[in-house]
Write a protein that holds these residues in place. Sequence first.
Motif, PDB file in Angstrom:
ATOM      1  N   ARG A 190       0.997  -1.199   0.068  1.00 16.40           N
ATOM      2  CA  ARG A 190       0.068   0.049  -0.081  1.00 16.40           C
ATOM      3  C   ARG A 190       0.870   1.345   0.146  1.00 16.40           C
ATOM      4  O   ARG A 190       2.073   0.921   0.134  1.00 16.40           O
ATOM      5  CB  ARG A 190      -0.992  -0.136   1.231  1.00 16.40           C
ATOM      6  N   ASP A 191       0.219   2.406  -0.295  1.00 15.71           N
ATOM      7  CA  ASP A 191       0.962   3.620  -0.211  1.00 15.71           C
ATOM      8  C   ASP A 191       1.189   4.166   1.244  1.00 15.71           C
ATOM      9  O   ASP A 191       0.160   4.402   1.778  1.00 15.71           O
ATOM     10  CB  ASP A 191       0.173   4.794  -1.051  1.00 15.71           C
ATOM     11  N   ARG A 192       2.259   4.183   1.751  1.00 15.06           N
ATOM     12  CA  ARG A 192       2.713   4.621   2.959  1.00 15.06           C
ATOM     13  C   ARG A 192       2.826   6.025   3.234  1.00 15.06           C
ATOM     14  O   ARG A 192       2.864   6.494   4.300  1.00 15.06           O
ATOM     15  CB  ARG A 192       3.926   3.944   3.651  1.00 15.06           C
ATOM     16  N   GLY A 193       2.540   6.930   2.294  1.00 11.81           N
ATOM     17  CA  GLY A 193       2.838   8.243   2.568  1.00 11.81           C
ATOM     18  C   GLY A 193       1.481   9.233   2.307  1.00 11.81           C
ATOM     19  O   GLY A 193       1.479  10.219   1.564  1.00 11.81           O
ATOM     20  N   ILE A 194       0.211   8.448   2.839  1.00 12.83           N
ATOM     21  CA  ILE A 194      -0.943   9.152   2.864  1.00 12.83           C
ATOM     22  C   ILE A 194      -1.589   9.728   3.864  1.00 12.83           C
ATOM     23  O   ILE A 194      -2.752  10.116   3.923  1.00 12.83           O
ATOM     24  CB  ILE A 194      -2.144   8.265   2.085  1.00 12.83           C
ATOM     25  N   ASP A 195      -0.788   9.779   5.027  1.00  9.56           N
ATOM     26  CA  ASP A 195      -1.278  10.449   6.222  1.00  9.56           C
ATOM     27  C   ASP A 195      -1.249  11.932   6.212  1.00  9.56           C
ATOM     28  O   ASP A 195      -0.509  12.595   5.363  1.00  9.56           O
ATOM     29  CB  ASP A 195      -0.244  10.172   7.213  1.00  9.56           C
ATOM     30  N   SER A 196      -2.339  12.635   6.518  1.00  4.92           N
ATOM     31  CA  SER A 196      -2.555  13.865   6.513  1.00  4.92           C
ATOM     32  C   SER A 196      -2.221  14.775   8.002  1.00  4.92           C
ATOM     33  O   SER A 196      -1.647  14.030   8.677  1.00  4.92           O
ATOM     34  CB  SER A 196      -4.005  14.211   5.911  1.00  4.92           C
ATOM     35  N   ASP A 197      -2.350  16.002   7.819  1.00  6.86           N
ATOM     36  CA  ASP A 197      -1.978  16.645   9.078  1.00  6.86           C
ATOM     37  C   ASP A 197      -2.998  16.244  10.381  1.00  6.86           C
ATOM     38  O   ASP A 197      -2.597  16.620  11.489  1.00  6.86           O
ATOM     39  CB  ASP A 197      -2.158  18.280   9.049  1.00  6.86           C
TER      40      ASP A 197
END
Length: 447
Positions: free
Chosen positions: A397-404
């Motif tokens: 999965r894409d691990r860089g999708i967390d937001s603020d």
Amino acid sequence: MSLNNLKDKSAPHNLEAEKASVGALLLNFSTEILDNVLEFVKPSDFYQNANRLVFQAIIDLSSNGSAVDLVTLVDYLTSKGELDKAGGPAYIASLTSSVPTAANVSYYAKIVAENSVRRNLISVAHNIISNAHDETEDSKLIVEEAEKAIFEINDKQQTNKFKDAKEVVQATVEAIEKRYQTKDTYTGVPSGFNRLDDMTSGFQKQEMVIIGARPSVGKTAFALTLAANTAIKQKISTGFFTLEMSAESLMQRIIAAEARIESQRIRSGFLKNSDFHLLTDAAGRIYDSPLYIDDTPNITLLELRAQARRMKAKHDINIIFIDYIGLITSENKQIPRHEQMSEVSRSLKALARELDIPVVVLSQVGRQSEGKAPGLADLRESGAIEQDADMVMFLHRDRGIDSDDGPPDSIETELIIAKQRNGPVGVVKMAFIPHYTRFEPLAYDNN
């Protein structure tokens, strides 16, 4: 019987049975009779060295296609310089006269084997006593070695029997008919994910399953979700080896996932009043489940196998999860790391076959797979893992999708079935719920 009374006793043996075993072969030799004897004994099972050498010589002559009788046997032993050690011509000639009846050769061989087992047990017991008196030896290691030695004696007693095709086809047809009648069941242990089980028919007995992923993608969370599905929801007896965290930390994650309480709130203690009802209900379900956890740090391969056998013997576990293979310590630390991993991999596959259950093992994948879907070549440390595994799956999965505002409520994740010996390969999509560190089927897949 006390130990003092045992001191003067000789090791268990039956020379008459030994002489009758080799004598019967010389009296009425055929490869069929030899094969029947070899089903029970090997040369090292003979107590008397002369009988051992004669039996080995008979095997050698047969393997070379030579005739087996008194003349050829004496000639062969003479050529090897072992005739005197084997008792000489007179002793060898006397062997045939000590046979009550050649028809009972298998019975004689069983007596020889029985005494060999008893001698091996005595030898193991002496080693245990000697090691126990050695204060430089770790008591835990002494117990492990003792268990290993006992299991090895037991394994040597197990005779591999071939099966007639009639037996196999009958059992296979019965299994197919049973599946036809039930239709809604799987042949293996269901994972709780319908799409996955449709492709695999569940985790199969005697198979080693590898689940690989880069760090922080959710290997442990996925394994815990699978273990919860088997043990808590389906009441299937499940073993879980956690080499990376304590049993208490693991249980916090299981409770958070099962109660649907944010794991961070459980760790920090900032719970709402409404959380306690959910927590109590979840704890009750887990308490009643057949889930058994081993959190031994730096566990050795020997320890893990022994503990798995105990779980199977005591709780009849139907599946084992191991988190993760890279943390299992090999006893042979002198060999290179990739060879150690090869040894661990082969041993875990053998464990699956021995216990007749699926063994699901987590594994890290190499850095080269960062940012892309991993493949078989990305399994870290040893190509033997890919070779030994019956099924290999990767989480991606894409691990860089967390937001603020923190992680999203749900992240679509791919479970890539990259290898399956007895089924198709492909991709199963599922949802990762980061707040509860659990996986769930996608809404449109949950059917």
